[in-house]
Scaffold this motif. Sequence first.
Motif, short mmCIF file in Angstrom:
data_model
loop_
_atom_site.label_atom_id
_atom_site.label_comp_id
_atom_site.label_asym_id
_atom_site.label_seq_id
_atom_site.Cartn_x
_atom_site.Cartn_y
_atom_site.Cartn_z
N PRO A 36 -2.08 19.68 -19.99
CA PRO A 36 -2.47 18.41 -19.73
C PRO A 36 -1.40 17.52 -18.43
N LEU A 37 -0.53 18.18 -18.58
CA LEU A 37 0.49 17.69 -17.61
C LEU A 37 -0.12 17.89 -16.07
N LEU A 38 -0.48 19.22 -15.70
CA LEU A 38 -0.97 19.31 -14.42
C LEU A 38 -2.15 18.58 -14.42
N ALA A 39 -2.99 18.25 -15.23
CA ALA A 39 -4.21 17.39 -15.25
C ALA A 39 -3.63 15.99 -14.76
N ASP A 40 -2.72 15.56 -15.39
CA ASP A 40 -2.26 14.24 -14.83
C ASP A 40 -1.83 14.13 -13.41
N ALA A 41 -1.09 15.17 -13.01
CA ALA A 41 -0.39 15.33 -11.83
C ALA A 41 -1.66 15.39 -10.75
N ARG B 57 0.95 -1.20 -0.02
CA ARG B 57 -0.05 0.10 -0.20
C ARG B 57 0.91 1.19 -0.04
N ARG B 58 1.87 1.27 0.91
CA ARG B 58 2.62 2.75 0.99
C ARG B 58 3.46 2.67 -0.44
N THR B 59 3.85 1.42 -1.04
CA THR B 59 4.56 1.75 -2.30
C THR B 59 3.72 2.28 -3.30
N MET B 60 2.50 1.95 -3.36
CA MET B 60 1.40 2.57 -4.45
C MET B 60 1.31 4.13 -4.21
N TRP B 61 1.23 4.45 -3.01
CA TRP B 61 0.81 5.96 -2.75
C TRP B 61 1.98 6.71 -2.86
N VAL B 62 3.28 6.24 -2.40
CA VAL B 62 4.46 7.02 -2.69
C VAL B 62 4.65 7.29 -3.93
N ALA B 63 4.75 6.04 -5.03
CA ALA B 63 4.85 6.03 -6.35
C ALA B 63 3.92 7.02 -7.09
N ASP B 64 2.60 7.17 -6.84
CA ASP B 64 1.90 8.19 -7.33
C ASP B 64 1.98 9.58 -6.83
N THR B 65 2.49 9.76 -5.74
CA THR B 65 2.85 11.04 -4.90
C THR B 65 4.04 11.60 -5.89
N VAL B 66 5.08 10.68 -5.92
CA VAL B 66 6.43 11.20 -6.81
C VAL B 66 6.10 11.43 -8.12
N ARG B 67 5.09 10.78 -8.81
CA ARG B 67 4.69 11.07 -10.12
C ARG B 67 3.97 12.18 -10.44
N ALA B 68 3.03 12.60 -9.35
CA ALA B 68 2.57 13.97 -9.38
C ALA B 68 3.40 14.94 -9.24
N VAL B 69 4.56 14.86 -8.34
CA VAL B 69 5.57 16.09 -8.21
C VAL B 69 6.44 16.07 -9.31
#
Length: 424
Positions: free
Chosen positions: A166-171, A68-80
């Motif tokens: 579009p980049l901000l929307a994906d973030a 679970r932590r791996t998933m939310w950290v990966a998505d947070t890093v991709r957003a940043v």
Amino acid sequence: MPTGFGRLWTAQTVSSLGDGVSHAALPLLALTVTRDPVALAVVTAAGTLPWLLFGMLGGALVDRWDRRRTMWVADTVRAVLLAIPAAAAVLDMLSIPLLAAVAFLLGLGGLFFDTAATAYLPELLRRDPALLERANSRLRGAQTAMSGFAGPPLGSALLALGRAVPLLADAVSFMVSALLVRTLPAMPRPVPQAGESLLRQARAGASYVFRDRVLLGLALRPAVGNVAFLAVETVLALFAHDRLGIDTYGFGLLLTAEAAGGLFGAAIASYLGRRLGTGTALTCTAAVEGLAILGLAAAPNPYAAGLALAVCGAGMGATMVLAPSLRQAIVPAHLMGRVASTSRMLAMCAAPVGAFLGGWLATAYDIRTPLYAAGGLLLAMTAVTASMTSNRRVEGALRAAAPVGGPDHPASKDPAREGAPDLL
């Protein structure tokens, strides 16, 4: 379904929409920087490199970490991460190296998220084969709808508002996904294997796949399938234009027909598994894919070609529900990340081979030749893997993976499968 599945489903749906937006936007952004085909190919290829370079090691890491932590950290890093090219677009500082680096890091984040999600789902659903098929059907359907239908046109429309939009929307989609994943129930972390190096654990995961005939059969299907499908994809636009007289708008409709077939296939996958048994259903869907590609090669007009692609998409959609569900039901929890990443890496490594094969056959022979070769390859793969994933072998694997709770546990009982015929 456990209540947590709805949140996971929503998170992956939102994230898939963002993926569709960036899938259309990144190549278009690259076009604003250069018209060099090689440079554009570098941006496209960069997103696939993480699977080729780190697929097995990534799976081993996921098997060590909290999923679970791996998933939310990966998505947070991709957003940043997406804030970097967005700022560069505003400041007119975009470049091909920057876009390629972003595509590579997004692909690396996707590797960790996808592998962790694949390993987390069977724990959330108590490894119940029927629940896994229902869950994967919903996840696959949402992914196809968002990344295949809604995302790309939305990405093109947002790009018209500004290169950073579009980049901000994906973030934003990644951040929403991360917040939802954080609310999911925690699952026990896999027990670490003392004294084993990361590389040794990665090799153990790959060895587990190659020694198990059912898992090897499940891994061979997408690997060989990617050779065939990339051979078709490489020449499909040229085939549609030169042989079928389809313009750019019509080509988009052709791809939409394939995506619509994929949605249908994902929706009926569980029914096919119950009716035929998972092993026979997988064999039938693989055969349908091969026959549909042969039908596409012989198509006399755009309507027949669209029908053939829709049928092929249906076969693919059903396969991509049934195969992962079976894998998640029979692989031990502590190996799930490594087994999933090994299978995915094999498929990704096969893709360039298919692209080269399609281009070479079209140049050396005829534009239809890659399609006929792809159809024949898919049917040959079906024949080879049929006995590896027969109903009898699948049932044996499910019984061996039944929880310690015994026959009363829901994952060890599947009435629909108990009566499924072993046709192979």
